[in-house]
Motif scaffolding. Sequence first.
Motif, PDB file in Angstrom:
ATOM      1  N   ALA A 280       0.850  -1.187   0.000  1.00 34.07           N
ATOM      2  CA  ALA A 280       0.000   0.000   0.000  1.00 34.07           C
ATOM      3  C   ALA A 280       0.889   1.242   0.000  1.00 34.07           C
ATOM      4  N   ASP A 281       0.593   2.187  -0.925  1.00 37.13           N
ATOM      5  CA  ASP A 281       1.352   3.435  -0.948  1.00 37.13           C
ATOM      6  C   ASP A 281       1.003   4.306   0.250  1.00 37.13           C
ATOM      7  N   ARG A 282      -0.266   4.205   0.699  1.00 44.78           N
ATOM      8  CA  ARG A 282      -0.696   4.978   1.862  1.00 44.78           C
ATOM      9  C   ARG A 282      -1.745   4.175   2.623  1.00 44.78           C
ATOM     10  N   LEU A 283      -1.922   4.501   3.876  1.00 48.20           N
ATOM     11  CA  LEU A 283      -2.824   3.741   4.746  1.00 48.20           C
ATOM     12  C   LEU A 283      -4.262   3.787   4.268  1.00 48.20           C
ATOM     13  N   ASP A 284      -4.682   4.891   3.679  1.00 43.57           N
ATOM     14  CA  ASP A 284      -6.066   5.000   3.212  1.00 43.57           C
ATOM     15  C   ASP A 284      -6.375   4.029   2.080  1.00 43.57           C
ATOM     16  N   ASP A 285      -5.341   3.510   1.417  1.00 41.45           N
ATOM     17  CA  ASP A 285      -5.555   2.547   0.332  1.00 41.45           C
ATOM     18  C   ASP A 285      -5.714   1.117   0.848  1.00 41.45           C
ATOM     19  N   ALA A 286      -5.403   0.897   2.134  1.00 43.02           N
ATOM     20  CA  ALA A 286      -5.423  -0.463   2.692  1.00 43.02           C
ATOM     21  C   ALA A 286      -6.749  -0.746   3.395  1.00 43.02           C
ATOM     22  N   GLN A 287      -7.092  -2.023   3.475  1.00 50.36           N
ATOM     23  CA  GLN A 287      -8.312  -2.443   4.151  1.00 50.36           C
ATOM     24  C   GLN A 287      -7.979  -2.971   5.539  1.00 50.36           C
TER      25      GLN A 287
ATOM     26  N   GLU B 144       4.236   6.128  17.456  1.00 50.33           N
ATOM     27  CA  GLU B 144       3.341   6.948  16.635  1.00 50.33           C
ATOM     28  C   GLU B 144       4.017   7.182  15.286  1.00 50.33           C
ATOM     29  N   ALA B 145       3.404   6.648  14.215  1.00 46.50           N
ATOM     30  CA  ALA B 145       4.027   6.696  12.895  1.00 46.50           C
ATOM     31  C   ALA B 145       3.055   7.243  11.857  1.00 46.50           C
ATOM     32  N   PHE B 146       3.622   7.743  10.741  1.00 47.30           N
ATOM     33  CA  PHE B 146       2.814   8.353   9.688  1.00 47.30           C
ATOM     34  C   PHE B 146       3.312   7.871   8.332  1.00 47.30           C
ATOM     35  N   ASP B 147       2.340   7.749   7.381  1.00 49.32           N
ATOM     36  CA  ASP B 147       2.736   7.375   6.022  1.00 49.32           C
ATOM     37  C   ASP B 147       3.136   8.618   5.240  1.00 49.32           C
ATOM     38  N   SER B 148       3.413   8.468   3.940  1.00 46.59           N
ATOM     39  CA  SER B 148       3.907   9.587   3.125  1.00 46.59           C
ATOM     40  C   SER B 148       2.882  10.699   2.972  1.00 46.59           C
ATOM     41  N   ALA B 149       1.579  10.352   3.183  1.00 48.64           N
ATOM     42  CA  ALA B 149       0.524  11.363   3.055  1.00 48.64           C
ATOM     43  C   ALA B 149       0.168  11.989   4.401  1.00 48.64           C
ATOM     44  N   GLY B 150       0.852  11.563   5.457  1.00 49.57           N
ATOM     45  CA  GLY B 150       0.579  12.117   6.773  1.00 49.57           C
ATOM     46  C   GLY B 150      -0.506  11.400   7.552  1.00 49.57           C
ATOM     47  N   ASP B 151      -0.965  10.241   7.052  1.00 49.09           N
ATOM     48  CA  ASP B 151      -1.977   9.464   7.780  1.00 49.09           C
ATOM     49  C   ASP B 151      -1.313   8.715   8.931  1.00 49.09           C
TER      50      ASP B 151
ATOM     51  N   VAL C   8      -0.855   5.948  12.183  1.00 53.82           N
ATOM     52  CA  VAL C   8      -1.078   4.594  12.686  1.00 53.82           C
ATOM     53  C   VAL C   8      -0.178   4.395  13.902  1.00 53.82           C
ATOM     54  N   ARG C   9      -0.674   3.691  14.876  1.00 53.62           N
ATOM     55  CA  ARG C   9       0.140   3.382  16.059  1.00 53.62           C
ATOM     56  C   ARG C   9       0.654   1.941  15.935  1.00 53.62           C
ATOM     57  N   LEU C  10       1.946   1.770  16.113  1.00 52.90           N
ATOM     58  CA  LEU C  10       2.573   0.443  16.134  1.00 52.90           C
ATOM     59  C   LEU C  10       2.695   0.023  17.595  1.00 52.90           C
TER      60      LEU C  10
ATOM     61  N   ILE D 206      -1.159  -1.319  14.218  1.00 49.66           N
ATOM     62  CA  ILE D 206      -0.548  -2.587  13.806  1.00 49.66           C
ATOM     63  C   ILE D 206       0.143  -3.145  15.049  1.00 49.66           C
ATOM     64  N   VAL D 207      -0.299  -4.284  15.519  1.00 48.14           N
ATOM     65  CA  VAL D 207       0.257  -4.892  16.724  1.00 48.14           C
ATOM     66  C   VAL D 207       1.409  -5.814  16.334  1.00 48.14           C
ATOM     67  N   HIS D 208       2.571  -5.562  16.929  1.00 51.24           N
ATOM     68  CA  HIS D 208       3.770  -6.370  16.677  1.00 51.24           C
ATOM     69  C   HIS D 208       3.978  -6.617  15.179  1.00 51.24           C
ATOM     70  N   PRO D 209       4.399  -5.631  14.416  1.00 46.78           N
ATOM     71  CA  PRO D 209       4.693  -5.853  12.994  1.00 46.78           C
ATOM     72  C   PRO D 209       5.604  -7.065  12.811  1.00 46.78           C
ATOM     73  N   ASP D 210       5.307  -7.864  11.779  1.00 44.80           N
ATOM     74  CA  ASP D 210       6.111  -9.083  11.614  1.00 44.80           C
ATOM     75  C   ASP D 210       7.420  -8.827  10.874  1.00 44.80           C
ATOM     76  N   HIS D 211       7.507  -7.712  10.117  1.00 45.71           N
ATOM     77  CA  HIS D 211       8.763  -7.361   9.451  1.00 45.71           C
ATOM     78  C   HIS D 211       8.954  -5.849   9.524  1.00 45.71           C
ATOM     79  N   VAL D 212      10.178  -5.431   9.795  1.00 46.40           N
ATOM     80  CA  VAL D 212      10.542  -4.016   9.757  1.00 46.40           C
ATOM     81  C   VAL D 212      11.907  -3.927   9.080  1.00 46.40           C
ATOM     82  N   GLY D 213      12.003  -3.105   8.025  1.00 49.02           N
ATOM     83  CA  GLY D 213      13.276  -3.005   7.319  1.00 49.02           C
ATOM     84  C   GLY D 213      13.422  -1.671   6.620  1.00 49.02           C
ATOM     85  N   GLU D 214      14.533  -1.512   5.942  1.00 52.07           N
ATOM     86  CA  GLU D 214      14.768  -0.295   5.166  1.00 52.07           C
ATOM     87  C   GLU D 214      13.771  -0.232   4.007  1.00 52.07           C
ATOM     88  N   PRO D 215      13.414   0.947   3.552  1.00 55.10           N
ATOM     89  CA  PRO D 215      12.513   1.057   2.395  1.00 55.10           C
ATOM     90  C   PRO D 215      13.033   0.245   1.211  1.00 55.10           C
ATOM     91  N   GLY D 216      12.127  -0.527   0.609  1.00 57.20           N
ATOM     92  CA  GLY D 216      12.509  -1.382  -0.514  1.00 57.20           C
ATOM     93  C   GLY D 216      13.145  -2.685  -0.110  1.00 57.20           C
TER      94      GLY D 216
END
Length: 687
Positions: free
Chosen positions: A52-59, A86-93, A95-97, A132-142
């Motif tokens: 998803a490019d931004r959170l609003d595009d995800a279900q 407290e985190a934000f996507d590229s559009a400023g939306d 989400v709490r991890l 998002i509770v306990h993300p299963d993967h976290v890495g560098e962009p790409g």
Amino acid sequence: MRPEILNPLFAALTDLKGVGPQLAKPLARLGLERVVDILFHLPTGLVQRYPADRLDDAQVGQQIIVTLTAQDYRSGRSPRAPFGVEAFDSAGDHVRLVYFGRTAGLAKKLFPLGEPRQVSGRLDTYGEMRQIVHPDHVGEPGDPAIATSEAVYPLTEGLTNARLSQLVEIALERRPELAEWIDAPLLASRDWPAWREALTRAHASPHDAAARDRLAYDEIFASQVALMLIREGLRNRKGRAIVGDGRLTGALRLPFGLTGAQARVGREIAGDMAQDVPMLRMLQGDVGSGKTLVALRAMLAAVEAGTQAALLAPTEILARQHHATLQAMLAGLPVNIAILTGRDKGRGRESTLMGLADGSIDLLVGTHAIFQEAVRYRDLALVVVDEQHRFGVAQRLMLTDKAARPPHLLVMTATPIPRTLLLANHGEMDVSRLDEMPPGRTPVDTRVVSVDRLDEVVGGLERHLATGAQAYWVCPLVAESEASELAAAEGRAALLRERLGAARVGLVHGRMKGPDKDAVMARFQAGEIGVLVATTVIEVGVDVPAASLMIVEHAENFGLAQLHQLRGRVGRGTAKSVCLLLRSQNLSETARERLALMRETNDGFVIAEKDLELRGGGELLGLKQSGDADYGLATPEQLVRLLPVAHDDARLFVERDGGVEGPRGAAVRLCLYLFERDAAVPLLRSG
């Protein structure tokens, strides 16, 4: 020696980089100790991730991949409170991890403030807030490590899916190039991939039916070849003819004559024993069909010929009962019978060992202790294995190695096995069937009752005991568990003691020490206890003629074969016997059909065939037992579907293609070693 080409697969996991003692423990809990174990530890599910490019595009509810930047941390007042990023996507939306437990340090390390990270996890909501509770993967962009599709493996505490996936990659890299062992026309007709490709595909997706079938077939085929090689090897070993003179069998004083089925099977066994090729025969007989008498007559024929016989039972309770039963049947005959179990110590055990060695003991009854290294026989000629599904091929072979020349082998089972499944474990054996009941055995009246009527059932039990009769009450568990609502034997015994009186209620289960179980069983057999509360420890062999009521609580949680065995504990006397199957309110359609079948018929062979039709091989194959059907890859459904094909191909390999010396021999050797069919290894070495 194992072929050198397979050595990389049989290396210990601790030899791999990054697998130390701490990681080895959870791996061992899953039975994963070598590279080959990882190779055959197949996934059970598949996670699909959606970029998803931004959170609003995800279900909400989807597993997503999104780039986020941490702006702040949020800690609770309590050390046990969840830690938030407290985190934000590229559009400023926003989400709490969320991280639970003492993981603040890890979260801060994964999400340095102001730096973008590619995150994978399940998008959920908490009130109006996305999280998002306990993300299963976290890495560098790409980060290419975050795949859009990932296999999900069976796990245990201390082991993550990501770490196990890394080990799977290592195991797949270690796969050698092996020659094909499946017959070429069969491989083509089924459109199955080669072995290496099948493993790659099976680990990529649990839904790849062709890859899974190929690997399941390999395992079944290896088992069938092993059984045929065992049969061929044993048949080629020089045995000896055993023919009795009838002086002992003719002197047996029984209150009833042989049934037609017993006489027929007796002739089949006698014919086998009269040959110098060792007998390999299975005796199938429903509960109460008279297998013990047939076996006793065969053992007496061995004694008449001046040799010894041994009867192997799976449990101490059954061994001691067999010993008592045979002693009573042999009363007045010049036959010395002894018993040997793991509990026998000291002078008694030494006396038994001496009697076996000098030949003064004619018949030995016991548990697996009778094939321990210290046990020596003067002249063992016949081995009888009762309830054979509790013993594997290797265990049966260990006992036959106790004789100077291969003894005759008779294995018995009261668990009817559908004809189509006999091949799975017993392809090396001839089969006899007792399909006629002795006179005086009245059918057990089976009724299905809701567990909601428990008070009525207890009241009926009280009236039953008042007549002087006895009863069993079987529960699926030993002790209460927070994770289960099923009845537990300890709690049920306490309730019945409160209602009926402590002296009238006994309790036996698998966690009790042998002497304690024996003491309770002895009191029940003597009539001192009215009702015996138990787990399935009393499933086989327990014989108390005065017990005419069997109550099985939460019967839908038992297999049909188990229920039939439990029902067989009653109906052994002259009184009318009843089996009450207590069921839960919410039953599946299959569970209803199974309980209805128990009510409609007492024929174990009909039950076995119907059970196979309703739910596949199940416990009829022994998949939950410690016996032969040790299949790690093949499911019951695959066994039923692929077994006839594997049997035919194995027969062609052994009979037409020259076996291990033929053109496919080297490849099939690798297949056998790969699946560790150890029973065939001595034959392969000699071949």
